[in-house]
Write a protein that holds these residues in place. Structure first.
Motif, short mmCIF file in Angstrom:
data_model
loop_
_atom_site.label_atom_id
_atom_site.label_comp_id
_atom_site.label_asym_id
_atom_site.label_seq_id
_atom_site.Cartn_x
_atom_site.Cartn_y
_atom_site.Cartn_z
N ILE A 85 0.85 -1.25 0.15
CA ILE A 85 0.00 -0.02 -0.18
C ILE A 85 0.95 1.30 0.12
CG2 ILE A 85 -1.56 1.22 1.46
CD1 ILE A 85 -2.92 -1.20 2.44
N ILE A 86 1.69 1.13 0.82
CA ILE A 86 2.73 2.29 0.96
C ILE A 86 3.32 2.58 -0.37
CG2 ILE A 86 4.74 3.34 2.11
CD1 ILE A 86 2.30 3.69 3.80
N GLY A 87 3.88 1.35 -0.91
CA GLY A 87 4.66 1.72 -2.43
C GLY A 87 4.01 1.99 -3.42
N ALA A 88 2.59 1.60 -3.21
CA ALA A 88 1.55 2.09 -4.52
C ALA A 88 1.38 3.60 -4.22
CB ALA A 88 0.30 1.23 -4.27
N LEU A 89 1.27 3.88 -3.10
CA LEU A 89 0.99 5.64 -2.74
C LEU A 89 2.03 6.28 -3.36
CD1 LEU A 89 -0.89 5.50 0.78
CD2 LEU A 89 -1.76 5.99 -1.46
N GLY A 90 3.28 5.53 -2.99
CA GLY A 90 4.64 6.20 -3.34
C GLY A 90 4.64 6.64 -4.88
N ARG A 91 4.25 5.22 -5.73
CA ARG A 91 4.34 5.41 -7.14
C ARG A 91 3.12 6.42 -7.45
NH1 ARG A 91 5.05 -0.52 -9.97
NH2 ARG A 91 5.36 0.99 -11.87
N LEU A 92 2.06 6.50 -7.07
CA LEU A 92 1.08 7.52 -7.49
C LEU A 92 1.58 8.93 -7.22
CD1 LEU A 92 -1.98 6.11 -5.93
CD2 LEU A 92 -1.58 6.08 -8.23
N VAL A 93 2.61 9.21 -6.40
CA VAL A 93 3.02 10.41 -6.09
C VAL A 93 4.18 10.91 -7.22
CG1 VAL A 93 4.37 12.16 -4.44
CG2 VAL A 93 2.46 10.41 -3.62
N VAL A 94 4.64 9.98 -7.72
CA VAL A 94 5.81 10.32 -8.76
C VAL A 94 5.24 10.35 -10.05
CG1 VAL A 94 8.00 9.22 -9.60
CG2 VAL A 94 7.55 8.97 -7.07
N PRO A 95 5.51 11.47 -10.60
CA PRO A 95 4.74 11.80 -12.04
C PRO A 95 5.47 10.78 -13.06
CG PRO A 95 6.20 13.56 -11.63
CD PRO A 95 6.28 12.53 -10.25
N ILE A 152 6.38 -4.98 -9.48
CA ILE A 152 5.43 -4.75 -8.23
C ILE A 152 6.30 -5.38 -7.03
CG2 ILE A 152 4.27 -7.09 -8.53
CD1 ILE A 152 2.67 -3.93 -7.49
N TRP A 153 7.13 -6.37 -6.91
CA TRP A 153 7.80 -6.85 -6.02
C TRP A 153 8.75 -5.90 -5.45
CZ3 TRP A 153 13.12 -7.11 -6.24
CH2 TRP A 153 13.47 -7.14 -7.54
N LEU A 154 9.21 -4.97 -6.49
CA LEU A 154 10.27 -3.98 -6.14
C LEU A 154 9.54 -2.76 -5.47
CD1 LEU A 154 13.18 -3.16 -5.96
CD2 LEU A 154 13.08 -2.57 -8.44
N THR A 155 8.52 -2.76 -5.95
CA THR A 155 7.55 -1.59 -5.18
C THR A 155 7.30 -1.81 -3.81
OG1 THR A 155 6.32 -0.97 -7.46
CG2 THR A 155 5.15 -0.35 -5.39
N MET A 156 6.89 -3.28 -3.53
CA MET A 156 6.44 -3.73 -2.47
C MET A 156 7.70 -3.62 -1.42
SD MET A 156 5.33 -7.54 -1.07
CE MET A 156 4.01 -7.44 -2.12
N LEU A 157 8.70 -3.76 -2.06
CA LEU A 157 10.17 -3.88 -1.03
C LEU A 157 10.47 -2.55 -0.63
CD1 LEU A 157 12.57 -5.71 -0.07
CD2 LEU A 157 13.76 -4.93 -2.18
N ILE A 158 10.35 -1.46 -1.60
CA ILE A 158 10.46 -0.12 -1.20
C ILE A 158 9.53 0.29 -0.29
CG2 ILE A 158 10.19 2.27 -2.27
CD1 ILE A 158 11.38 1.00 -5.12
N GLY A 159 8.22 -0.03 -0.52
CA GLY A 159 7.15 0.10 0.43
C GLY A 159 7.51 -0.18 1.75
N VAL A 160 8.15 -1.30 1.98
CA VAL A 160 8.28 -2.07 3.22
C VAL A 160 9.44 -1.17 3.91
CG1 VAL A 160 9.33 -3.89 4.54
CG2 VAL A 160 7.44 -4.27 2.94
#
Length: 93
Positions: A15-25, A32-40
């Motif tokens: 969830i945090i990673g997805a929100l972070g991706r939404l903020v970045v233009p 997705i696994w890297l997004t999850m790792l970044i989010g954690v």
């Protein structure tokens, strides 16, 4: 750490990673696994930062802590997406 704690951390990280991706233009070509790792990682670092600044104990939702986590995730996504795009510029398929 129990299995429930690990699963919870992964869900929060996603969830945090997805929100972070939404903020970045723009489009980020990261899996997705890297997004999850970044989010954690961002969730953990955001919690540590909130604890260090003394804003971790609030009633209800910790909005400041969540803001720290999302901003850190956005920075992480932007850095990783930028590094990945630089690597693929010189490639020919």
């Amino acid at each position: 750490m129990s299995a429930t704690g690990i699963i919870t951390a992964l869900i929060i990280g996603l969830i945090i990673g997805a929100l972070g991706r939404l903020v970045v233009p723009g489009k980020q070509n990261i899996p997705i696994w890297l997004t999850m790792l970044i989010g954690v990682a961002a969730a953990l670092l955001g919690t540590v930062l909130a604890n260090a600044l003394g804003v971790n104990n609030t009633r209800g939702v910790d909005w400041v802590e969540l803001l720290f986590q999302v901003v850190l995730a956005a920075i992480g996504v932007a850095l990783v997406a930028g590094i990945g795009s630089r690597r693929s510029v010189g490639r020919r398929y």
